[in-house]
Write a protein that holds these residues in place. Structure first.
Motif, PDB file in Angstrom:
ATOM      1  N   THR A  78       0.817  -1.201   0.000  1.00 49.93           N
ATOM      2  CA  THR A  78       0.000   0.000   0.000  1.00 49.93           C
ATOM      3  C   THR A  78       0.862   1.266   0.000  1.00 49.93           C
ATOM      4  OG1 THR A  78      -0.131   0.204   2.407  1.00 49.93           O
ATOM      5  CG2 THR A  78      -1.732  -1.264   1.337  1.00 49.93           C
ATOM      6  N   ASN A  79       0.197   2.386  -0.012  1.00 52.63           N
ATOM      7  CA  ASN A  79       0.832   3.689   0.202  1.00 52.63           C
ATOM      8  C   ASN A  79       0.058   4.355   1.329  1.00 52.63           C
ATOM      9  OD1 ASN A  79       2.606   5.877  -0.252  1.00 52.63           O
ATOM     10  ND2 ASN A  79       1.088   6.901  -1.522  1.00 52.63           N
ATOM     11  N   PRO A  80       0.475   4.153   2.593  1.00 56.59           N
ATOM     12  CA  PRO A  80      -0.337   4.582   3.732  1.00 56.59           C
ATOM     13  C   PRO A  80      -0.726   6.057   3.695  1.00 56.59           C
ATOM     14  CG  PRO A  80       1.390   3.108   4.470  1.00 56.59           C
ATOM     15  CD  PRO A  80       1.674   3.419   3.023  1.00 56.59           C
ATOM     16  N   GLY A  81      -1.925   6.320   4.199  1.00 59.46           N
ATOM     17  CA  GLY A  81      -2.439   7.672   4.184  1.00 59.46           C
ATOM     18  C   GLY A  81      -1.721   8.614   5.122  1.00 59.46           C
ATOM     19  N   ALA A  82      -1.145   8.091   6.207  1.00 59.47           N
ATOM     20  CA  ALA A  82      -0.361   8.911   7.125  1.00 59.47           C
ATOM     21  C   ALA A  82       1.079   8.965   6.613  1.00 59.47           C
ATOM     22  CB  ALA A  82      -0.409   8.335   8.535  1.00 59.47           C
ATOM     23  N   GLU A  83       1.558  10.142   6.285  1.00 55.57           N
ATOM     24  CA  GLU A  83       2.881  10.279   5.659  1.00 55.57           C
ATOM     25  C   GLU A  83       3.983   9.677   6.512  1.00 55.57           C
ATOM     26  OE1 GLU A  83       5.649  13.741   3.561  1.00 55.57           O
ATOM     27  OE2 GLU A  83       3.670  14.224   4.374  1.00 55.57           O
ATOM     28  N   THR A  84       3.855   9.765   7.834  1.00 54.59           N
ATOM     29  CA  THR A  84       4.890   9.246   8.732  1.00 54.59           C
ATOM     30  C   THR A  84       4.986   7.728   8.693  1.00 54.59           C
ATOM     31  OG1 THR A  84       3.301   9.243  10.564  1.00 54.59           O
ATOM     32  CG2 THR A  84       4.727  11.187  10.322  1.00 54.59           C
ATOM     33  N   ARG A  85       4.026   7.048   8.062  1.00 53.90           N
ATOM     34  CA  ARG A  85       4.017   5.593   8.031  1.00 53.90           C
ATOM     35  C   ARG A  85       4.506   5.019   6.705  1.00 53.90           C
ATOM     36  NH1 ARG A  85      -0.920   2.463  10.301  1.00 53.90           N
ATOM     37  NH2 ARG A  85       0.795   0.951  10.336  1.00 53.90           N
ATOM     38  N   ARG A  86       4.785   5.872   5.735  1.00 57.14           N
ATOM     39  CA  ARG A  86       5.064   5.348   4.394  1.00 57.14           C
ATOM     40  C   ARG A  86       6.373   4.572   4.312  1.00 57.14           C
ATOM     41  NH1 ARG A  86       2.376  10.660   1.512  1.00 57.14           N
ATOM     42  NH2 ARG A  86       0.274  10.091   2.180  1.00 57.14           N
ATOM     43  N   GLY A  87       7.301   4.870   5.183  1.00 58.14           N
ATOM     44  CA  GLY A  87       8.548   4.114   5.194  1.00 58.14           C
ATOM     45  C   GLY A  87       8.407   2.698   5.708  1.00 58.14           C
ATOM     46  N   GLU A  97       8.528 -10.613  -0.827  1.00 61.40           N
ATOM     47  CA  GLU A  97       9.355 -11.134  -1.924  1.00 61.40           C
ATOM     48  C   GLU A  97      10.153 -12.342  -1.466  1.00 61.40           C
ATOM     49  OE1 GLU A  97      10.026  -6.963  -4.428  1.00 61.40           O
ATOM     50  OE2 GLU A  97      11.460  -7.555  -2.870  1.00 61.40           O
ATOM     51  N   ALA A  98      10.638 -12.317  -0.227  1.00 65.15           N
ATOM     52  CA  ALA A  98      11.412 -13.442   0.304  1.00 65.15           C
ATOM     53  C   ALA A  98      10.561 -14.711   0.418  1.00 65.15           C
ATOM     54  CB  ALA A  98      11.989 -13.085   1.671  1.00 65.15           C
ATOM     55  N   LEU A  99       9.248 -14.522   0.589  1.00 65.54           N
ATOM     56  CA  LEU A  99       8.337 -15.666   0.648  1.00 65.54           C
ATOM     57  C   LEU A  99       7.943 -16.160  -0.736  1.00 65.54           C
ATOM     58  CD1 LEU A  99       5.954 -14.600   3.562  1.00 65.54           C
ATOM     59  CD2 LEU A  99       7.740 -16.351   3.638  1.00 65.54           C
ATOM     60  N   GLY A 100       8.389 -15.457  -1.779  1.00 64.52           N
ATOM     61  CA  GLY A 100       8.111 -15.863  -3.141  1.00 64.52           C
ATOM     62  C   GLY A 100       6.783 -15.388  -3.688  1.00 64.52           C
ATOM     63  N   LEU A 101       6.145 -14.420  -3.024  1.00 67.43           N
ATOM     64  CA  LEU A 101       4.869 -13.915  -3.503  1.00 67.43           C
ATOM     65  C   LEU A 101       5.075 -12.912  -4.640  1.00 67.43           C
ATOM     66  CD1 LEU A 101       4.164 -15.027  -0.608  1.00 67.43           C
ATOM     67  CD2 LEU A 101       2.345 -13.319  -0.567  1.00 67.43           C
ATOM     68  N   THR A 102       4.132 -12.876  -5.559  1.00 65.36           N
ATOM     69  CA  THR A 102       4.093 -11.823  -6.571  1.00 65.36           C
ATOM     70  C   THR A 102       3.696 -10.524  -5.888  1.00 65.36           C
ATOM     71  OG1 THR A 102       3.451 -13.386  -8.300  1.00 65.36           O
ATOM     72  CG2 THR A 102       2.981 -11.054  -8.704  1.00 65.36           C
ATOM     73  N   VAL A 103       4.475  -9.467  -6.089  1.00 66.06           N
ATOM     74  CA  VAL A 103       4.250  -8.217  -5.363  1.00 66.06           C
ATOM     75  C   VAL A 103       3.867  -7.089  -6.321  1.00 66.06           C
ATOM     76  CG1 VAL A 103       5.292  -6.481  -3.846  1.00 66.06           C
ATOM     77  CG2 VAL A 103       5.820  -8.907  -3.513  1.00 66.06           C
ATOM     78  N   GLU A 104       2.768  -6.436  -6.034  1.00 71.09           N
ATOM     79  CA  GLU A 104       2.309  -5.246  -6.735  1.00 71.09           C
ATOM     80  C   GLU A 104       2.362  -4.079  -5.743  1.00 71.09           C
ATOM     81  OE1 GLU A 104       1.648  -5.312  -9.889  1.00 71.09           O
ATOM     82  OE2 GLU A 104       0.895  -7.305 -10.412  1.00 71.09           O
ATOM     83  N   ALA A 105       2.080  -2.843  -6.215  1.00 68.34           N
ATOM     84  CA  ALA A 105       2.159  -1.700  -5.303  1.00 68.34           C
ATOM     85  C   ALA A 105       1.238  -0.570  -5.731  1.00 68.34           C
ATOM     86  CB  ALA A 105       3.598  -1.188  -5.220  1.00 68.34           C
ATOM     87  N   THR A 111      -3.505   6.916  -2.068  1.00 74.58           N
ATOM     88  CA  THR A 111      -3.193   6.471  -0.707  1.00 74.58           C
ATOM     89  C   THR A 111      -4.124   5.320  -0.362  1.00 74.58           C
ATOM     90  OG1 THR A 111      -4.707   8.038   0.362  1.00 74.58           O
ATOM     91  CG2 THR A 111      -2.416   8.751   0.009  1.00 74.58           C
ATOM     92  N   LEU A 112      -3.609   4.379   0.400  1.00 73.37           N
ATOM     93  CA  LEU A 112      -4.389   3.197   0.746  1.00 73.37           C
ATOM     94  C   LEU A 112      -3.839   2.593   2.028  1.00 73.37           C
ATOM     95  CD1 LEU A 112      -6.575   1.089  -0.314  1.00 73.37           C
ATOM     96  CD2 LEU A 112      -4.634  -0.204  -1.204  1.00 73.37           C
ATOM     97  N   ASP A 113      -4.703   2.410   3.015  1.00 74.09           N
ATOM     98  CA  ASP A 113      -4.403   1.621   4.207  1.00 74.09           C
ATOM     99  C   ASP A 113      -5.185   0.323   4.088  1.00 74.09           C
ATOM    100  OD1 ASP A 113      -2.973   3.768   5.203  1.00 74.09           O
ATOM    101  OD2 ASP A 113      -4.010   3.817   7.137  1.00 74.09           O
ATOM    102  N   ALA A 114      -4.514  -0.807   4.263  1.00 71.52           N
ATOM    103  CA  ALA A 114      -5.236  -2.073   4.111  1.00 71.52           C
ATOM    104  C   ALA A 114      -6.191  -2.340   5.264  1.00 71.52           C
ATOM    105  CB  ALA A 114      -4.258  -3.227   3.935  1.00 71.52           C
ATOM    106  N   GLY A 115      -6.122  -1.547   6.327  1.00 73.50           N
ATOM    107  CA  GLY A 115      -7.156  -1.612   7.353  1.00 73.50           C
ATOM    108  C   GLY A 115      -8.511  -1.191   6.830  1.00 73.50           C
ATOM    109  N   LEU A 140      -6.097   0.018  -6.705  1.00 72.50           N
ATOM    110  CA  LEU A 140      -6.319  -1.305  -6.122  1.00 72.50           C
ATOM    111  C   LEU A 140      -7.301  -2.103  -6.960  1.00 72.50           C
ATOM    112  CD1 LEU A 140      -6.046  -3.368  -3.776  1.00 72.50           C
ATOM    113  CD2 LEU A 140      -8.008  -2.218  -2.720  1.00 72.50           C
ATOM    114  N   SER A 141      -8.399  -1.480  -7.343  1.00 65.75           N
ATOM    115  CA  SER A 141      -9.413  -2.162  -8.136  1.00 65.75           C
ATOM    116  C   SER A 141      -8.832  -2.676  -9.450  1.00 65.75           C
ATOM    117  CB  SER A 141     -10.586  -1.209  -8.401  1.00 65.75           C
ATOM    118  OG  SER A 141     -11.623  -1.861  -9.088  1.00 65.75           O
ATOM    119  N   SER A 142      -7.990  -1.866 -10.084  1.00 65.29           N
ATOM    120  CA  SER A 142      -7.358  -2.266 -11.340  1.00 65.29           C
ATOM    121  C   SER A 142      -6.433  -3.458 -11.133  1.00 65.29           C
ATOM    122  CB  SER A 142      -6.582  -1.086 -11.923  1.00 65.29           C
ATOM    123  OG  SER A 142      -5.914  -1.446 -13.112  1.00 65.29           O
ATOM    124  N   LEU A 143      -5.656  -3.438 -10.053  1.00 65.45           N
ATOM    125  CA  LEU A 143      -4.751  -4.554  -9.767  1.00 65.45           C
ATOM    126  C   LEU A 143      -5.534  -5.829  -9.475  1.00 65.45           C
ATOM    127  CD1 LEU A 143      -2.099  -2.723  -7.555  1.00 65.45           C
ATOM    128  CD2 LEU A 143      -1.699  -3.739  -9.806  1.00 65.45           C
TER     129      LEU A 143
END
Length: 253
Positions: A78-87, A97-105, A111-115, A140-143
């Motif tokens: 995601t791209n969190p809505g709170a700027e201080t959380r984006r890192g 990626e280490a688990l071998g999952l396909t990763v999108e972004a 902005t998107l919080d998965a909560g 998100l909908s497009s992905l």
């Protein structure tokens, strides 16, 4: 059925996390102990728990759910809505990626919080909130469509995140409080109404026919058990002080 959960250890800087709860600062030692018991509850549901190290740069980073949506086909950073959380997203992306999952972004200006995202089979209900904007939803909908899944937006008016006030307990059943009880998007579900006095307990977690419920909300626990679910109580008092609920503390897939 889920097989895996990912959590992130609370950092000492947790006490400086974002909060509108007005419940005081969390006790770090108690939060750490509660997080340990939370991981034990995940394991009791049959999950293998992947544990990420604490990161003092990000006070809210133990609320790992907001950083990623894990679907049966891909992980969407995601791209969190709170700027201080984006890192926070960097370490989660590497772990996926280490688990071998396909990763999108999701990319700015979205902005998107998965909560704000609730999965119902291959369909995802997405809250439009102070943390999740229309552009983030559209990305998100497009992905999701790319992988044969669908999404619908749900405008929010009073809660921080969609899952602050609603939880999907599978079997077409929703635990709901406040504004969610009357929203047209949810009227086709069997609604279990949470009393306003126990509204915090509307955030529960279904895992493999068990439901994690926050400790201290007996009416909601009884409501869930009356419908035939097995519950596991988990104390989340210190995370509540930072507007966090049980779902916020893990990614489940």
């Amino acid at each position: 059925m889920f097989t895996t959960a990912m959590v992130k250890i609370p950092c000492k800087n947790l006490v400086n996390g974002i909060s509108n709860a007005n419940l005081g600062k969390p006790d770090y030692s108690l939060a750490l102990a509660q997080h340990t018991r939370y991981r034990e509850a995940l394991e009791a549901c049959g999950l293998e728990v992947v544990v990420l190290a604490a990161d003092e740069n990000y006070p809210d980073s133990t609320f790992i759910e907001d950083t990623c949506l894990v679907t049966p086909h891909c992980a969407i950073i995601t791209n969190p809505g709170a700027e201080t959380r984006r890192g926070e997203i960097s370490s989660v992306k590497k772990a996926m990626e280490a688990l071998g999952l396909t990763v999108e972004a999701i990319q700015a200006p979205g902005t998107l919080d998965a909560g704000d995202i609730m999965m119902v089979g291959s369909h995802f209900l997405v809250g439009l909130s102070l943390r999740t904007n229309k552009n983030g939803f559209e990305q998100l909908s497009s992905l999701l469509r790319k992988y044969g899944m669908t999404a619908a937006a749900v405008p929010l008016t009073t809660v921080l995140h969609l899952k602050t006030g609603i939880s999907y307990l599978e079997n077409n059943t929703l635990l709901a409080a406040g504004e969610f009880l009357n929203k047209p998007e949810f009227q086709s579900f069997t609604l279990l109404p949470v009393d306003e006095r126990e509204a915090y307990a509307a955030n529960c977690v279904w895992i493999n026919d068990r439901v994690l419920v926050p400790m201290g909300f007996p009416e909601t626990k009884h409501l869930i058990e009356e419908k035939g679910y097995t519950t596991i109580e988990v104390d989340a008092s210190e995370f509540r002080k930072l507007d966090g609920g049980l779902s916020c503390l893990s990614l489940r897939f």
